[in-house]
Structures are given as C-alpha cells and as structure tokens.
Design an enzyme around this catalytic site. Sequence first.
Site, PDB file in Angstrom:
ATOM      1  N   TRP A  90      75.347  15.519  79.171  1.00  0.00           N
ATOM      2  CA  TRP A  90      75.696  16.805  78.289  1.00  0.00           C
ATOM      3  C   TRP A  90      75.605  17.910  78.989  1.00  0.00           C
ATOM      4  O   TRP A  90      74.531  18.226  79.800  1.00  0.00           O
ATOM      5  CB  TRP A  90      74.800  16.628  77.337  1.00  0.00           C
ATOM      6  CG  TRP A  90      74.641  17.620  76.247  1.00  0.00           C
ATOM      7  CD1 TRP A  90      76.069  17.908  75.508  1.00  0.00           C
ATOM      8  CD2 TRP A  90      73.919  18.364  75.739  1.00  0.00           C
ATOM      9  NE1 TRP A  90      75.832  19.056  74.727  1.00  0.00           N
ATOM     10  CE2 TRP A  90      74.480  19.382  74.739  1.00  0.00           C
ATOM     11  CE3 TRP A  90      72.726  18.692  75.898  1.00  0.00           C
ATOM     12  CZ2 TRP A  90      73.770  20.476  74.176  1.00  0.00           C
ATOM     13  CZ3 TRP A  90      71.785  19.886  75.243  1.00  0.00           C
ATOM     14  CH2 TRP A  90      72.520  20.468  74.420  1.00  0.00           C
ATOM     15  N   TYR A  97      81.531  16.086  75.123  1.00  0.00           N
ATOM     16  CA  TYR A  97      80.965  16.622  76.406  1.00  0.00           C
ATOM     17  C   TYR A  97      82.166  17.154  77.093  1.00  0.00           C
ATOM     18  O   TYR A  97      81.892  17.928  78.172  1.00  0.00           O
ATOM     19  CB  TYR A  97      80.138  15.519  77.225  1.00  0.00           C
ATOM     20  CG  TYR A  97      79.109  15.099  76.462  1.00  0.00           C
ATOM     21  CD1 TYR A  97      78.618  15.667  75.325  1.00  0.00           C
ATOM     22  CD2 TYR A  97      78.430  13.908  76.985  1.00  0.00           C
ATOM     23  CE1 TYR A  97      77.394  14.947  74.836  1.00  0.00           C
ATOM     24  CE2 TYR A  97      77.182  13.662  76.488  1.00  0.00           C
ATOM     25  CZ  TYR A  97      76.667  14.064  75.200  1.00  0.00           C
ATOM     26  OH  TYR A  97      75.521  13.348  74.819  1.00  0.00           O
ATOM     27  N   ASN A 106      71.984   9.688  66.280  1.00  0.00           N
ATOM     28  CA  ASN A 106      71.431  10.710  65.218  1.00  0.00           C
ATOM     29  C   ASN A 106      71.651   9.946  63.967  1.00  0.00           C
ATOM     30  O   ASN A 106      71.405  10.851  62.873  1.00  0.00           O
ATOM     31  CB  ASN A 106      72.343  11.906  65.327  1.00  0.00           C
ATOM     32  CG  ASN A 106      72.246  12.718  66.725  1.00  0.00           C
ATOM     33  OD1 ASN A 106      70.948  13.182  67.120  1.00  0.00           O
ATOM     34  ND2 ASN A 106      73.406  12.946  67.304  1.00  0.00           N
ATOM     35  N   GLN A 147      70.921   6.306  69.166  1.00  0.00           N
ATOM     36  CA  GLN A 147      70.435   6.950  70.076  1.00  0.00           C
ATOM     37  C   GLN A 147      70.157   8.471  69.301  1.00  0.00           C
ATOM     38  O   GLN A 147      70.922   8.927  68.567  1.00  0.00           O
ATOM     39  CB  GLN A 147      71.612   7.500  71.053  1.00  0.00           C
ATOM     40  CG  GLN A 147      71.300   8.461  72.096  1.00  0.00           C
ATOM     41  CD  GLN A 147      72.435   8.707  73.127  1.00  0.00           C
ATOM     42  OE1 GLN A 147      72.833   9.787  73.440  1.00  0.00           O
ATOM     43  NE2 GLN A 147      73.093   7.750  73.834  1.00  0.00           N
ATOM     44  N   LEU A 183      62.802  15.388  77.590  1.00  0.00           N
ATOM     45  CA  LEU A 183      62.069  16.344  78.228  1.00  0.00           C
ATOM     46  C   LEU A 183      62.029  17.585  77.170  1.00  0.00           C
ATOM     47  O   LEU A 183      61.714  18.720  77.633  1.00  0.00           O
ATOM     48  CB  LEU A 183      62.638  16.702  79.507  1.00  0.00           C
ATOM     49  CG  LEU A 183      62.924  15.468  80.587  1.00  0.00           C
ATOM     50  CD1 LEU A 183      63.357  15.801  81.737  1.00  0.00           C
ATOM     51  CD2 LEU A 183      61.675  14.547  80.591  1.00  0.00           C
ATOM     52  N   GLY A 184      62.475  17.374  75.727  1.00  0.00           N
ATOM     53  CA  GLY A 184      62.393  18.438  74.942  1.00  0.00           C
ATOM     54  C   GLY A 184      63.623  19.650  75.630  1.00  0.00           C
ATOM     55  O   GLY A 184      63.050  20.753  75.343  1.00  0.00           O
TER      56      GLY A 184
END
Length: 296
Positions: A22, A51, A156, A177, A206-207
């Site tokens: 992404w 993307y 989502n 996902q 990893l936020g």
Amino acid sequence: MAPRMIPLVNGLSMPSVGLGTWQHRDPVVLNGVVLRALDMGYRLIDTASAYRNEAAIGNALAAALGDKASMLRREDVWITSKLAPKQQGYSGATAAVLESLKSLQVDYIDLYLIHWPGASGKALDSPAHRTLREGSWRALEELYRQKRVRAIGVSNYTQRHLEEMREYAEIAPMVNQCEFHPRAQQPGLLRYCRESGIAFTAYASLGEGALLADDSGVEQLEVVCSRRPDLTRAQILLLWGLQHGAAVIPKATSDRHLQENIAVADHRLSADEMAILDDIGKLPERRFCWDAASVA
C-alpha cells in the site's frame, strides 16, 4: 526459518508473513523492493486494484520468474489482490479480476478479496451496499470455480457483514483482512473468524508507524521492548499478530526493514509477554485506518 503457513478451508496454505505494498507506487522503487523481498525469502505479495501498483508488481514478478538462476516458480509466490469499492457489483468485479490478471501478468491470482463492504458514491446507510457486494461475491465464486483465483475472501468486514454472507454465499469467505494490532484487537471478530474457519490477515500491524515511536504512550509495549532487546519494536508487534494466528503483511522499502520483518519467523514472544501486550486492549480502541461498522 521460513515463515509458517496458514491453512485455508479449501486445502491451500498461505504464507504467514508477506510484503505489503500500500502506498508504494513508484515503479522503479517497487520493482527493486519486490525483487529483493523475493530474494530474501518472501513468498507473499499483497496488492490491490486501489493501490494502482499491480502492473509494477507484475513486471517485477515476471523478471523474477524469468531469472533461471533464481529457480523461482509461479507456484512458489502467493499473490493477494483486492476489489476496489468503485468496482463493486457482479460485472465490475468480473472485469476487475480480469484486469488484475492482465496487470500482474499471471494466469491466476492466489487470493482475491473484496477490499471494503461498501461501494463508492453511496450513503453509508444505503441498501445498495449489500446488493453490490453480494453481486461481487457471486462473481468471485464463479472466478474461483474457473480457477482464475485460487481462494476468495473479504477485507474490512465486520462480524455483521460476515454473518450476512451466510444468507447468500455458496462458498464461504476463506480470509478476512482487517486492521489488527494491540490498540485495535477486535477479539470478537477474531474469535468469530476462527470459529467460522476464516483465516485472518492483519494489516497496519505497526499502527501506521505510530506504535513504532519511542513516545507511543503505550506503557505495556515499552515494558516488552525493554525485556526483549533482541527484537525491534516492529518485530514485537508483528510477533503479537502472528501468535494470535494472523498473517501479517508489513510494508518496507529498505533492506534492513525487509530483513527484520521476514526474520520474525525465527523468534517468539513468551506467554507473559503476550499477556502484557494483550492488556493494551483495556485502553480505548484506536484505529489508524478505516472502520466499516457504519456501512449498511
């Protein structure tokens, strides 16, 4: 050690660690990243129609597969792509998959997901969302039967969206996902997917970089980092997701980060360390990406 494989309900196995792409759109940079990642042992590349980088990934993959010295075969690389919200609906989804196949220069895609339960240009409470995503799923089922895609799933989707699929899906989703990290643990969704035989892939592990900062403000994460000087902060977060049974697809462009991410297969967090990180779930949930809860 190679990353472990995650079994899907149709008998296939998906690598548990992959390369996220992404926001990687520069074709020159992406070409180098994909080739180096494959050389380091990555065997999952995650992309999406939205993307706008499938063509660049296709060129890199063609180069890698065409290099006789690498001994890499198409079946060695798992490719995941996704349907954009503007492509929702039976005809749109069919055309989107065929276009992705062309851009990626492959005869089949290993895993194809509906990226979002909603469709572009519709009010959040519009009943058209369900109609369109149901049509998209029907198209994916047909493409799956035609072996143009080897596995199908969603991204989502909340538990409500997944439960709704029981009313129309002839083939159950094989993967969901979603955003998943210690600040957005979604235990109910994770449990539902596990009980329903739906493999789980975590994105934003990893936020979106926020959890990598020394001043993240998450005390429990700092405790585990101090206990494990042999691991980077990113590796600790990735291991947390992996040890909850999720696949992870972190982004990286530098050799150092690519190597660190794939090397998590050689490490493990203790039960106590996992419990400390799980305790972060007592904090108010914080999402760094999207929440589909309001999509009808």
